[in-house]
Design an enzyme around this catalytic site. Structure first.
Site, PDB file in Angstrom:
ATOM      1  N   ASP A 281       0.872  -1.166   0.000  1.00 57.26           N
ATOM      2  CA  ASP A 281       0.000   0.000   0.000  1.00 57.26           C
ATOM      3  C   ASP A 281       0.922   1.233   0.000  1.00 57.26           C
ATOM      4  O   ASP A 281       2.127   1.131   0.247  1.00 57.26           O
ATOM      5  CB  ASP A 281      -0.924  -0.020   1.233  1.00 57.26           C
ATOM      6  CG  ASP A 281      -2.125   0.896   1.035  1.00 57.26           C
ATOM      7  OD1 ASP A 281      -3.125   0.704   1.730  1.00 57.26           O
ATOM      8  OD2 ASP A 281      -2.061   1.778   0.154  1.00 57.26           O
TER       9      ASP A 281
HETATM   10  C1  GLC Z   1      -4.249   4.321  -0.213  1.00 61.16           C
HETATM   11  C2  GLC Z   1      -5.139   3.172   0.242  1.00 61.16           C
HETATM   12  C3  GLC Z   1      -5.252   2.061  -0.760  1.00 61.16           C
HETATM   13  C4  GLC Z   1      -5.152   2.648  -2.158  1.00 61.16           C
HETATM   14  C5  GLC Z   1      -3.742   3.190  -2.331  1.00 61.16           C
HETATM   15  C6  GLC Z   1      -3.560   3.899  -3.679  1.00 61.16           C
HETATM   16  O1  GLC Z   1      -3.519   4.825   0.850  1.00 61.16           O
HETATM   17  O2  GLC Z   1      -4.868   2.586   1.500  1.00 61.16           O
HETATM   18  O3  GLC Z   1      -6.493   1.390  -0.518  1.00 61.16           O
HETATM   19  O4  GLC Z   1      -5.412   1.643  -3.118  1.00 61.16           O
HETATM   20  O5  GLC Z   1      -3.368   4.074  -1.287  1.00 61.16           O
HETATM   21  O6  GLC Z   1      -4.321   5.066  -3.694  1.00 61.16           O
END
Ligand code: GLC
Length: 726
Positions: A281
C-alpha cells in the site's frame, strides 16, 4: 569446375521469444528475464505516480521524473492519449521495450459511480455486482488504466473505522462472494480480453481490525481469527484468479502486514500458489520504520521484499536499495528474478506486450453507457434497505398531496457519490429532490427546506423546515454523512449523526406529521434517538450517480425494496463491536453478560431488511437427519409471497456446531440466494450442504477439520438438527 555456389546464410533477425505472441507466457518471461540487467529488473518492482495526486491521504505523491523502464504508474488522469504517450516513450526509449502497468483506485465505478461496496453487499446480488464491475472495467480500460486497486475485502466489525464503506461488511463469506463477483467482473474470462483489467485484493490482511476503529493503527488478530475470518475472502478471490494483492498498513499482532513473511509468502504464495504479485500500500514499506520493525529505509526495503512484497508503491525504496542489498548478498538475485517474473506475468496475461496502447474513443463512447446507467440504477434500487415502516407509512399513498422534503441530504449531489469516487462528477448525480420531483411532481406539491447543515449548530433553518412540515401530509427527512466522513483516514469516535441533525428531527416530530427518515451514509449509524421519531426509515447508503429515482421509486411503491443489511447496526456506539456471528458467551442466561445501562442487542442485525410484501416460510426440510462426512445434506424451504405485490426475497442459510474442539460462532452464514416471488407465488430455496465445505472449521494453522456430531442448519427463524456420523 563446378559452380561454386556460395551459400548465403541469411541469419534472419530472429524475433526474441519474449516478443513472440505465439510463445507460451512462461517462455516469454524466462527469455525476457535472461536479457534484463539488474537495474532493469529492479525498475519493474517500482510504482510511481503520474497526474495530480487526488488522494489527500497519500502524502509524498509528488510527480517525479518517470524513469524509463519503470514497472508501474498510478495514473491520476483519464486521458488515454496522454497515457499512450507515456507508454510509447517507455517502449520506444527503453532497451527491451517493457510496457508500463497503469493502475488506479476504481473502487465502486469509474465515471459511472455505483453504490459503495457496503451498500452493494446489501443487494445480496453477486451477479449485479459482477455486472457493475464489468462496466467499471470498460470505462477504466478505455481511460488508459489496466489495473484497479479493488476489491477491498477486509472483514469489518467496527463501523467507527471509515473504510467500512469500502468493504462488503462484517461477514467473511459475504466478502468472499462479493469479492469474487468483483474479480470476475474486472478480469472477465481472460485478462487479455478487450475490457479486462487486473484486480487487486486489499488490504492483505486483517486491516479491518484497526484498533478502536482508528485507521493505520495496529490490529491484534489471533492466528485463529486470521484463518477463520480474515483470510477466507482472500483465498476465495485468489482461487478466482485475482492477478494481484495489496499488502496492508496494519500491524498484525506485532508483524506488519507489509513485512509478514507468513501471510505474504507462506500462505499466499506457498499454500495458495498465487502466481501474480503483491504491491505494497502507499508508503507501507517506508512506514515499517514508524511501526518499529526497521531502522532505515534500506532495512524497510529488505524486510518487505524478503517477506514477499514484489512492488513498492510510491516509496522509491526498492529503487534506491535493492541493488545495494543484492551486492551485499542480502537479497539473492533469484528472489529478484521471481519478483520480476510475477510482475511480467501479469503484464503478459493482460496482453500489454502485444497491445500496449489504449484504443482512443470519445468520452461519450467511453463513459456513462446506457447499460452502465441501468446497472447503477438497479444496484442502487436493490441495495437500499427498508429498516422501519410502522403503520405502513410507506409506500406514500396517492392521497398525499403535500410532501415536505427536508434535510441537508435532500438536494445534495456530491455526497451521494461516497468516498473513492474520484472520477465521479456531481453533474452526473441525480439528487434526492430530482428523483422525488420526477416521481411525485405531477401528483403532489413538494416543499423543500434544507433546515440545517450536516453538522455545526446553526438552527436558523429550522423554522423554514417546520413551516414546510406543517403544510405537508408527510415529511421526507433526508439526513446522513458527508462523503469524506467515511473512507480512508475517516475514523469517527461516534457513529451517531451530528446533534444538529437529530435536533431538527425532534423539532419536526412536534409537528405531528408522519416522518420518513431517509439516510445516506457510509457506515452503520447509531439511531437510538432517531428510530423512535421516525415512522419509516429507509437506508439508501451512498448510491452513486443514480440514487434519486430508485429512492423515489421505493417511496412511491413502484419498487418493492429488497435490500438487507450486510452489517449490523449497533444500538449505540458503546455496543461496538457487535456482529451476528460472535462466539457463544460463557453464561447464556438472559441476565448475564448484558449491559447494565442499555439494551445489549443491536438495533438491526446483519441480514435485516423489510419489504412491502410479506413472506411465509414453510417448515424447513432436510434430506436426512444423519449423514456421513462425504455425503451431502439437502435443506429446503418454500417461501410464499402472501402479499399483493411481487418481491425479491433473499434467503440466508446458516449453520452452527454447538460442540466442537474449538468454540465456534453461534451461527455462520454459508449460503444465500435471492429470488423473485410473485404475489401469491411460492418458490423453493435449497441449500446443498457439503460437510467439508460448509461444516468444517479451521484451526490456527489453517488446517480444516470436520468432526462427527450434532449440527444445526438455520433459515429465517428455524433451526433443524442433524448429525454427521463417523
Ligand atoms: C491508499 C489506500 C489504498 C489505495 C492506495 C492507492 O492509501 O490505503 O487502498 O489503493 O493508497 O491510492
Amino acid at each position: 569446375m563446378g559452380l561454386i555456389s556460395t551459400v548465403f546464410i541469411v541469419s534472419a533477425q530472429k524475433t526474441p521469444i519474449y516478443k513472440d505472441k505465439k510463445a507460451p507466457i512462461e517462455s516469454r518471461i524466462k527469455d525476457l528475464i535472461s536479457r534484463m540487467t539488474l537495474d532493469e529488473k529492479i525498475l519493474q518492482l517500482n510504482q510511481f505516480t503520474v497526474g495530480y495526486n487526488t488522494n489527500v491521504n497519500n502524502e509524498g505523491g509528488v510527480i517525479k521524473e518517470i524513469p524509463i523502464g519503470i514497472g508501474s504508474l498510478i495514473y491520476f488522469g483519464t486521458d488515454p492519449v496522454y497515457r499512450n504517450e507515456i507508454q510509447r516513450n517507455a517502449i520506444e526509449k527503453s532497451r527491451l521495450g517493457i510496457p508500463i502497468l497503469f493502475g488506479f483506485d476504481v473502487i465502486h465505478g469509474f465515471r459511472a459511480v455505483y453504490p459503495i461496496a457496503l451498500a452493494q453487499a446489501c443487494s445480496w446480488n453477486p451477479d449485479l455486482v459482477k455486472s457493475a464491475s464489468e462496466m467499471a472495467a470498460r470505462e477504466t480500460k478505455l481511460s488508459g488504466i489496466d489495473w484497479t486497486f479493488s476489491p477491498m475485502i477486509d472483514v469489518v466489525r467496527d463501523p467507527r473505522w471509515g473504510r467500512v464503506a469500502e468493504s462488503y461488511g462484517e461477514d467473511s463469506y459475504t466478502n468472499a462472494i462479493f469479492g469474487v463477483a468483483a474479480v470476475n467482473g474486472y478480469q472477465g474470462k481472460s485478462l487479455s480480453d478487450r475490457f479486462s483489467i487486473a484486480a487487486c485484493l486489499k488490504h492483505f490482511v486483517g486491516y479491518g481490525e484497526s484498533e478502536g476503529g482508528r485507521d493505520y493503527h495496529a490490529t491484534d488478530v489471533s492466528a485463529q481469527s486470521l484463518w477463520e475470518t480474515y483470510l477466507p475472502p482472500f483465498e476465495a478471490c485468489v482461487n478466482a484468479g485475482a492477478a494481484t494483492v495489496m499488502s496492508g498498513f496494519n500491524d498484525i499482532s506485532g508483524v506488519p502486514a507489509t513485512a509478514n513473511h507468513y501471510t505474504l509468502t507462506e500462505v499466499l504464495k506457498r499454500r495458495w500458489k498465487h502466481d501474480g504479485f503483491v504491491v505494497s500500500d502507499w508508503s507501507a514499506i517506508r512506514q515499517l520504520m514508524f511501526q518499529g520493525v526497521a531502522g532505515s529505509r534500506k532495512d524497510t526495503g529488505f524486510k518487505a521484499f524478503m517477506a514477499g512484497v514484489e512492488m513498492d508503491m510510491a516509496d522509491s525504496i526498492y529503487l534506491e536499495n535493492l541493488k545495494i542489498l543484492v551486492n551485499e548478498k542480502k537479497v539473492p538475485v533469484k528472489n529478484i528474478d521471481d519478483a520480476v517474473s510475477r510482475v511480467l506475468r501479469v503484464k503478459f496475461r493482460l496482453g500489454l506486450f502485444d497491445n500496449p496502447y489504449t484504443p482512443i474513443v470519445s468520452e461519450n463512447e467511453r463513459y456513462l453507457s446506457t447499460e452502465s446507467r441501468q446497472v447503477t440504477e438497479q444496484l442502487a434500487e436493490e441495495s437500499m434497505v427498508l429498516l422501519k415502516n410502522s403503520n405502513n407509512t410507506l409506500p406514500i399513498s396517492s392521497s398525499v398531496k403535500q410532501i415536505a422534503l427536508i434535510g441537508p441530504m435532500a438536494a445534495d449531489k456530491k455526497n451521494l457519490l461516497g468516498s473513492w469516487s474520484y472520477n465521479g462528477r456531481e453533474d452526473d448525480v441525480e439528487s434526492i429532490i430530482e428523483g422525488i420531483e420526477k416521481e411525485f411532481g405531477k401528483t403532489a406539491t413538494i416543499s423543500y427546506a434544507k433546515g440545517c447543515d450536516f453538522d455545526g449548530n446553526d438552527e436558523s433553518g429550522f423554522s423554514d423546515a417546520i413551516e414546510a412540515a406543517k403544510k405537508s401530509d408527510i415529511i421526507l427527512l433526508c439526513l446522513g454523512e458527508k462523503k469524506d466522513w467515511s473512507g480512508e483516514n475517516a475514523s469517527r469516535s461516534s457513529i451517531a449523526l451530528p446533534t444538529i441533525q437529530e435536533k431538527m428531527a425532534v423539532e419536526l416530530k412536534k409537528t405531528g406529521k408522519p416522518i420518513v427518515l431517509v439516510l445516506s451514509n457510509g457506515r452503520p449509524l447509531e439511531l437510538v434517538r432517531l428510530e423512535p421519531i421516525a415512522d419509516a426509515i429507509l437506508e439508501i447508503w451512498q448510491p452513486g450517480i443514480a440514487g434519486g429515482s430508485p429512492l423515489a421509486g421505493i417511496l412511491s411503491g413502484r419498487i418493492n425494496p429488497s435490500g438487507k443489511l450486510s452489517m449490523t447496526f449497533p444500538l449505540t456506539t458503546g455496543q461496538i463491536p457487535t456482529y451476528y456471528n460472535s462466539r457463544p458467551k460463557a453464561r447464556p442466561y438472559p441476565t448475564n453478560g448484558i449491559y447494565q445501562d442499555i439494551p445489549t442487542n443491536p438495533l438491526y442485525w446483519m441480514g435485516y431488511g423489510l419489504s412491502y410484501t410479506s413472506y411465509k416460510y414453510s417448515a424447513m426440510t432436510i434430506s436426512s437427519s444423519k449423514i456421513k462426512r462425504n455425503e451431502k445434506l439437502i435443506a429446503e424451504v418454500e417461501v410464499e409471497n402472501t402479499g399483493k405485490i411481487a418481491g425479491l426475497e433473499t434467503v440466508n442459510w446458516y449453520i452452527s456446531d454447538p460442540v466442537c474442539t474449538i468454540s465456534r460462532p453461534i451461527k455462520e452464514l454459508k449460503y444465500f440466494e435471492k429470488k423473485e416471488i410473485v404475489a401469491g407465488g411460492k418458490v423453493k430455496y435449497r441449500f446443498e450442504i457439503e460437510p467439508m465445505r460448509d461444516l468444517s472449521y479451521t484451526n490456527s494453522e489453517g488446517k480444516r477439520f470436520l468432526e462427527a456430531g450434532e449440527y444445526f442448519v438455520m433459515v429465517n427463524d428455524q433451526k433443524v438438527k442433524f448429525e454427521i456420523i463417523e
